[in-house]
Scaffold this motif. Structure first.
Motif, PDB file in Angstrom:
ATOM      1  N   VAL A 141      78.710  63.863   8.213  1.00  0.00           N
ATOM      2  CA  VAL A 141      77.583  64.531   8.875  1.00  0.00           C
ATOM      3  C   VAL A 141      77.701  66.045   8.740  1.00  0.00           C
ATOM      4  O   VAL A 141      76.726  66.748   8.433  1.00  0.00           O
ATOM      5  N   VAL A 142      78.899  66.564   8.974  1.00  0.00           N
ATOM      6  CA  VAL A 142      79.117  68.006   8.832  1.00  0.00           C
ATOM      7  C   VAL A 142      78.862  68.439   7.392  1.00  0.00           C
ATOM      8  O   VAL A 142      78.208  69.468   7.135  1.00  0.00           O
ATOM      9  N   ARG A 145      75.042  68.472   6.636  1.00  0.00           N
ATOM     10  CA  ARG A 145      74.364  69.628   7.215  1.00  0.00           C
ATOM     11  C   ARG A 145      74.758  70.918   6.507  1.00  0.00           C
ATOM     12  O   ARG A 145      73.921  71.800   6.274  1.00  0.00           O
ATOM     13  N   TRP A 146      76.026  71.027   6.177  1.00  0.00           N
ATOM     14  CA  TRP A 146      76.516  72.208   5.461  1.00  0.00           C
ATOM     15  C   TRP A 146      75.829  72.324   4.099  1.00  0.00           C
ATOM     16  O   TRP A 146      75.360  73.401   3.706  1.00  0.00           O
ATOM     17  N   ARG A 148      72.941  70.982   3.171  1.00  0.00           N
ATOM     18  CA  ARG A 148      71.524  71.302   3.342  1.00  0.00           C
ATOM     19  C   ARG A 148      71.326  72.787   3.627  1.00  0.00           C
ATOM     20  O   ARG A 148      70.371  73.408   3.140  1.00  0.00           O
ATOM     21  N   HIS A 149      72.230  73.346   4.421  1.00  0.00           N
ATOM     22  CA  HIS A 149      72.133  74.785   4.715  1.00  0.00           C
ATOM     23  C   HIS A 149      72.309  75.617   3.448  1.00  0.00           C
ATOM     24  O   HIS A 149      71.553  76.580   3.210  1.00  0.00           O
TER      25      HIS A 149
END
Length: 279
Positions: A141-142, A145-146, A148-149
Protein backbone atom coordinates in the motif's frame (compact mmCIF):
# COMPACT_ATOMS: atom_id res chain seq x y z
CA UNK A 1 -11.55 12.52 -22.07
CA UNK A 2 -8.16 13.37 -20.63
CA UNK A 3 -6.97 16.89 -19.90
CA UNK A 4 -4.92 16.74 -23.11
CA UNK A 5 -7.99 15.80 -25.16
CA UNK A 6 -9.96 18.59 -23.50
CA UNK A 7 -7.28 21.14 -24.39
CA UNK A 8 -7.19 20.05 -28.03
CA UNK A 9 -10.96 20.08 -28.29
CA UNK A 10 -11.11 23.52 -26.68
CA UNK A 11 -8.54 24.79 -29.20
CA UNK A 12 -10.71 23.55 -32.06
CA UNK A 13 -13.74 25.19 -30.48
CA UNK A 14 -11.81 28.45 -30.16
CA UNK A 15 -10.98 28.34 -33.85
CA UNK A 16 -14.71 28.02 -34.60
CA UNK A 17 -15.47 30.93 -32.29
CA UNK A 18 -12.81 33.02 -34.06
CA UNK A 19 -14.35 32.24 -37.46
CA UNK A 20 -17.81 33.24 -36.25
CA UNK A 21 -16.52 36.46 -34.71
CA UNK A 22 -14.63 37.37 -37.88
CA UNK A 23 -17.93 36.89 -39.76
CA UNK A 24 -19.61 39.46 -37.55
CA UNK A 25 -21.10 37.36 -34.74
CA UNK A 26 -20.66 38.97 -31.28
CA UNK A 27 -18.08 37.10 -29.17
CA UNK A 28 -20.50 36.05 -26.42
CA UNK A 29 -22.99 34.83 -29.00
CA UNK A 30 -20.25 32.96 -30.87
CA UNK A 31 -19.13 31.18 -27.69
CA UNK A 32 -22.74 30.24 -26.91
CA UNK A 33 -23.29 28.87 -30.42
CA UNK A 34 -20.16 26.75 -30.34
CA UNK A 35 -20.88 25.57 -26.79
CA UNK A 36 -24.36 24.52 -27.87
CA UNK A 37 -23.20 22.60 -30.93
CA UNK A 38 -22.77 18.84 -30.90
CA UNK A 39 -18.98 19.01 -31.13
CA UNK A 40 -18.41 21.91 -28.78
CA UNK A 41 -20.90 21.43 -25.96
CA UNK A 42 -18.51 19.66 -23.58
CA UNK A 43 -15.19 20.98 -24.81
CA UNK A 44 -15.90 24.67 -24.34
CA UNK A 45 -17.43 24.10 -20.94
CA UNK A 46 -14.67 21.86 -19.58
CA UNK A 47 -11.48 22.23 -21.58
CA UNK A 48 -10.91 25.95 -21.65
CA UNK A 49 -13.98 27.97 -20.69
CA UNK A 50 -12.27 29.85 -17.82
CA UNK A 51 -9.41 30.84 -20.10
CA UNK A 52 -11.79 31.74 -22.93
CA UNK A 53 -13.94 33.91 -20.67
CA UNK A 54 -10.87 35.56 -19.18
CA UNK A 55 -9.32 36.46 -22.54
CA UNK A 56 -12.65 37.75 -23.89
CA UNK A 57 -13.15 39.86 -20.77
CA UNK A 58 -9.67 41.38 -21.10
CA UNK A 59 -10.27 42.08 -24.80
CA UNK A 60 -13.66 43.67 -24.06
CA UNK A 61 -12.22 45.92 -21.33
CA UNK A 62 -9.27 47.10 -23.42
CA UNK A 63 -10.83 47.19 -26.87
CA UNK A 64 -8.27 44.71 -28.18
CA UNK A 65 -9.07 42.75 -31.37
CA UNK A 66 -10.87 39.58 -30.34
CA UNK A 67 -10.04 37.26 -33.23
CA UNK A 68 -6.22 37.42 -32.85
CA UNK A 69 -6.67 36.89 -29.10
CA UNK A 70 -8.80 33.80 -29.67
CA UNK A 71 -6.38 32.35 -32.19
CA UNK A 72 -3.45 33.02 -29.86
CA UNK A 73 -5.27 31.23 -27.03
CA UNK A 74 -6.07 28.31 -29.34
CA UNK A 75 -2.38 28.05 -30.22
CA UNK A 76 -1.53 28.15 -26.53
CA UNK A 77 -3.90 25.28 -25.77
CA UNK A 78 -2.48 23.23 -28.65
CA UNK A 79 1.08 23.77 -27.45
CA UNK A 80 0.17 22.71 -23.94
CA UNK A 81 -1.70 19.64 -25.19
CA UNK A 82 1.30 18.61 -27.29
CA UNK A 83 3.60 18.99 -24.29
CA UNK A 84 1.30 16.97 -22.03
CA UNK A 85 0.99 14.25 -24.66
CA UNK A 86 4.79 14.02 -24.93
CA UNK A 87 5.08 13.77 -21.14
CA UNK A 88 2.35 11.12 -20.99
CA UNK A 89 4.17 9.10 -23.66
CA UNK A 90 7.47 9.43 -21.81
CA UNK A 91 5.91 8.20 -18.54
CA UNK A 92 4.07 5.26 -20.13
CA UNK A 93 7.01 2.92 -19.59
CA UNK A 94 7.55 3.81 -15.93
CA UNK A 95 3.80 3.49 -15.28
CA UNK A 96 3.80 -0.03 -16.70
CA UNK A 97 6.93 -0.92 -14.75
CA UNK A 98 5.35 0.33 -11.53
CA UNK A 99 2.31 -1.91 -12.03
CA UNK A 100 4.53 -4.93 -12.67
CA UNK A 101 6.73 -4.22 -9.65
CA UNK A 102 3.73 -3.88 -7.33
CA UNK A 103 2.66 -7.39 -8.34
CA UNK A 104 6.03 -8.86 -7.30
CA UNK A 105 4.92 -10.01 -3.80
CA UNK A 106 2.02 -11.98 -5.29
CA UNK A 107 4.48 -13.58 -7.67
CA UNK A 108 6.59 -14.54 -4.67
CA UNK A 109 3.68 -16.53 -3.19
CA UNK A 110 3.22 -18.41 -6.48
CA UNK A 111 6.95 -19.00 -6.77
CA UNK A 112 7.07 -20.61 -3.33
CA UNK A 113 4.17 -22.90 -4.28
CA UNK A 114 6.01 -23.85 -7.46
CA UNK A 115 8.90 -25.05 -5.31
CA UNK A 116 6.59 -27.51 -3.63
CA UNK A 117 6.07 -25.54 -0.41
CA UNK A 118 2.55 -24.83 0.80
CA UNK A 119 3.16 -21.09 1.12
CA UNK A 120 -0.55 -20.27 1.26
CA UNK A 121 -1.03 -22.73 4.09
CA UNK A 122 1.94 -21.37 5.98
CA UNK A 123 0.76 -17.78 5.54
CA UNK A 124 -2.84 -18.43 6.59
CA UNK A 125 -2.23 -21.22 9.11
CA UNK A 126 0.40 -19.70 11.40
CA UNK A 127 0.60 -16.54 13.45
CA UNK A 128 3.95 -15.72 11.87
CA UNK A 129 2.37 -16.17 8.45
CA UNK A 130 -0.41 -13.71 9.25
CA UNK A 131 2.16 -11.21 10.45
CA UNK A 132 3.97 -11.62 7.14
CA UNK A 133 0.74 -10.98 5.24
CA UNK A 134 -0.02 -7.82 7.21
CA UNK A 135 3.51 -6.52 6.77
CA UNK A 136 3.45 -7.24 3.02
CA UNK A 137 0.05 -5.59 2.52
CA UNK A 138 1.13 -2.50 4.42
CA UNK A 139 4.35 -2.23 2.42
CA UNK A 140 2.55 -2.68 -0.92
CA UNK A 141 0.00 0.00 0.00
CA UNK A 142 2.80 2.41 0.89
CA UNK A 143 4.64 1.55 -2.34
CA UNK A 144 1.50 2.06 -4.42
CA UNK A 145 0.81 5.47 -2.92
CA UNK A 146 4.45 6.45 -3.20
CA UNK A 147 4.55 5.41 -6.86
CA UNK A 148 1.32 7.28 -7.64
CA UNK A 149 2.77 10.40 -6.03
CA UNK A 150 5.94 10.15 -8.11
CA UNK A 151 3.92 9.57 -11.30
CA UNK A 152 1.61 12.50 -10.56
CA UNK A 153 4.58 14.74 -9.78
CA UNK A 154 6.24 13.83 -13.08
CA UNK A 155 3.04 14.39 -15.08
CA UNK A 156 1.91 17.62 -13.45
CA UNK A 157 2.66 20.61 -15.65
CA UNK A 158 1.14 23.05 -13.17
CA UNK A 159 -0.87 26.13 -14.14
CA UNK A 160 -1.03 26.96 -17.83
CA UNK A 161 2.49 28.21 -18.68
CA UNK A 162 2.61 31.43 -20.66
CA UNK A 163 -1.03 32.35 -20.10
CA UNK A 164 -0.13 35.45 -18.09
CA UNK A 165 1.99 36.70 -21.00
CA UNK A 166 -0.80 35.96 -23.48
CA UNK A 167 -3.31 37.87 -21.35
CA UNK A 168 -1.00 40.85 -21.05
CA UNK A 169 -0.43 40.77 -24.82
CA UNK A 170 -4.19 40.97 -25.34
CA UNK A 171 -4.50 43.78 -22.81
CA UNK A 172 -1.78 45.83 -24.51
CA UNK A 173 -3.13 45.15 -28.01
CA UNK A 174 -5.93 47.59 -27.24
CA UNK A 175 -3.40 50.43 -27.15
CA UNK A 176 -3.68 51.21 -23.45
CA UNK A 177 -0.93 51.98 -20.99
CA UNK A 178 0.85 49.31 -19.00
CA UNK A 179 -0.81 50.44 -15.79
CA UNK A 180 -4.22 50.06 -17.43
CA UNK A 181 -3.27 46.56 -18.62
CA UNK A 182 -2.18 45.61 -15.11
CA UNK A 183 -5.46 46.85 -13.63
CA UNK A 184 -7.44 44.97 -16.27
CA UNK A 185 -5.66 41.67 -15.73
CA UNK A 186 -6.04 42.04 -11.98
CA UNK A 187 -9.73 42.88 -12.31
CA UNK A 188 -10.45 39.89 -14.56
CA UNK A 189 -8.30 37.25 -12.91
CA UNK A 190 -8.28 38.51 -9.33
CA UNK A 191 -5.78 36.78 -7.07
CA UNK A 192 -4.99 33.94 -9.47
CA UNK A 193 -1.66 32.29 -8.63
CA UNK A 194 0.47 32.76 -11.73
CA UNK A 195 3.68 30.71 -12.09
CA UNK A 196 6.75 32.53 -10.81
CA UNK A 197 8.51 31.91 -14.12
CA UNK A 198 5.68 33.71 -15.96
CA UNK A 199 5.91 36.68 -13.63
CA UNK A 200 9.67 36.91 -14.08
CA UNK A 201 9.35 36.63 -17.87
CA UNK A 202 6.67 39.35 -17.86
CA UNK A 203 8.88 41.78 -15.95
CA UNK A 204 11.88 41.07 -18.19
CA UNK A 205 9.85 41.40 -21.39
CA UNK A 206 8.25 44.68 -20.37
CA UNK A 207 11.66 46.04 -19.39
CA UNK A 208 13.07 45.01 -22.80
CA UNK A 209 10.16 46.61 -24.66
CA UNK A 210 10.58 49.82 -22.67
CA UNK A 211 14.33 49.93 -23.26
CA UNK A 212 13.94 49.23 -26.99
CA UNK A 213 10.96 51.52 -27.39
CA UNK A 214 8.83 48.92 -29.18
CA UNK A 215 5.31 47.60 -28.54
CA UNK A 216 5.36 44.89 -25.91
CA UNK A 217 2.51 42.70 -27.24
CA UNK A 218 4.63 40.89 -29.83
CA UNK A 219 7.44 40.30 -27.36
CA UNK A 220 4.97 38.98 -24.80
CA UNK A 221 3.49 36.48 -27.26
CA UNK A 222 6.99 35.30 -28.17
CA UNK A 223 7.76 34.98 -24.47
CA UNK A 224 4.61 32.91 -23.98
CA UNK A 225 5.77 30.51 -26.68
CA UNK A 226 9.16 30.23 -24.98
CA UNK A 227 7.53 29.61 -21.61
CA UNK A 228 5.46 26.75 -22.99
CA UNK A 229 8.54 25.26 -24.65
CA UNK A 230 10.47 25.51 -21.38
CA UNK A 231 7.62 23.90 -19.45
CA UNK A 232 7.47 21.06 -21.97
CA UNK A 233 11.23 20.48 -21.68
CA UNK A 234 11.02 20.49 -17.89
CA UNK A 235 8.21 17.95 -18.04
CA UNK A 236 10.27 15.62 -20.20
CA UNK A 237 13.18 15.92 -17.77
CA UNK A 238 10.85 14.94 -14.91
CA UNK A 239 9.64 11.98 -16.95
CA UNK A 240 13.21 10.84 -17.58
CA UNK A 241 14.02 11.03 -13.88
CA UNK A 242 10.90 9.08 -13.00
CA UNK A 243 12.40 5.74 -14.00
CA UNK A 244 15.21 6.23 -11.51
CA UNK A 245 13.01 7.57 -8.72
CA UNK A 246 10.62 4.61 -8.96
CA UNK A 247 13.48 2.42 -7.74
CA UNK A 248 12.93 3.87 -4.25
CA UNK A 249 9.51 2.26 -3.65
CA UNK A 250 10.94 -0.98 -5.06
CA UNK A 251 13.88 -1.12 -2.71
CA UNK A 252 12.21 0.27 0.40
CA UNK A 253 8.80 -1.39 0.22
CA UNK A 254 8.24 -3.95 -2.54
CA UNK A 255 11.33 -6.10 -2.03
CA UNK A 256 10.73 -6.45 1.75
CA UNK A 257 7.10 -7.33 0.95
CA UNK A 258 8.33 -9.98 -1.48
CA UNK A 259 10.57 -11.42 1.22
CA UNK A 260 7.70 -11.43 3.72
CA UNK A 261 5.31 -13.49 1.59
CA UNK A 262 7.72 -15.19 -0.79
CA UNK A 263 10.80 -16.15 1.18
CA UNK A 264 9.77 -16.33 4.83
CA UNK A 265 6.89 -18.82 4.15
CA UNK A 266 9.27 -21.06 2.21
CA UNK A 267 11.69 -21.11 5.13
CA UNK A 268 8.85 -21.77 7.58
CA UNK A 269 7.49 -24.50 5.35
CA UNK A 270 10.86 -26.25 5.17
CA UNK A 271 11.37 -25.97 8.93
CA UNK A 272 7.85 -27.18 9.65
CA UNK A 273 8.53 -30.38 7.75
CA UNK A 274 11.16 -31.28 10.37
CA UNK A 275 9.63 -29.69 13.44
CA UNK A 276 6.04 -29.75 14.65
CA UNK A 277 6.64 -26.95 17.07
CA UNK A 278 6.19 -24.31 14.45
CA UNK A 279 2.52 -25.13 13.88
Amino acid sequence: MTRTDDALAAARALDRVAVLVSAGVPPSRAVALVAGSGQGARTVSSGGRPEIDGVLAVAARTGAPVVPALRALAGSLRDRAAAERAIRTATAGPRASARVVLALPAFGVLLGSAWGVDTVGVLTGTSVGWCCILVAVALVVVAARWSRHLLAEASDSGPAPGLLLEVWAVALSGGGAWTDAAHTVEAVYGDRAWPDADRECLVETLALADHAGVPAAGLLRAGAVDRRADAAAEGLVRAERLGVRLVLPLGVCVLPAFVSVGVVPVVLGILSSTSTGLR
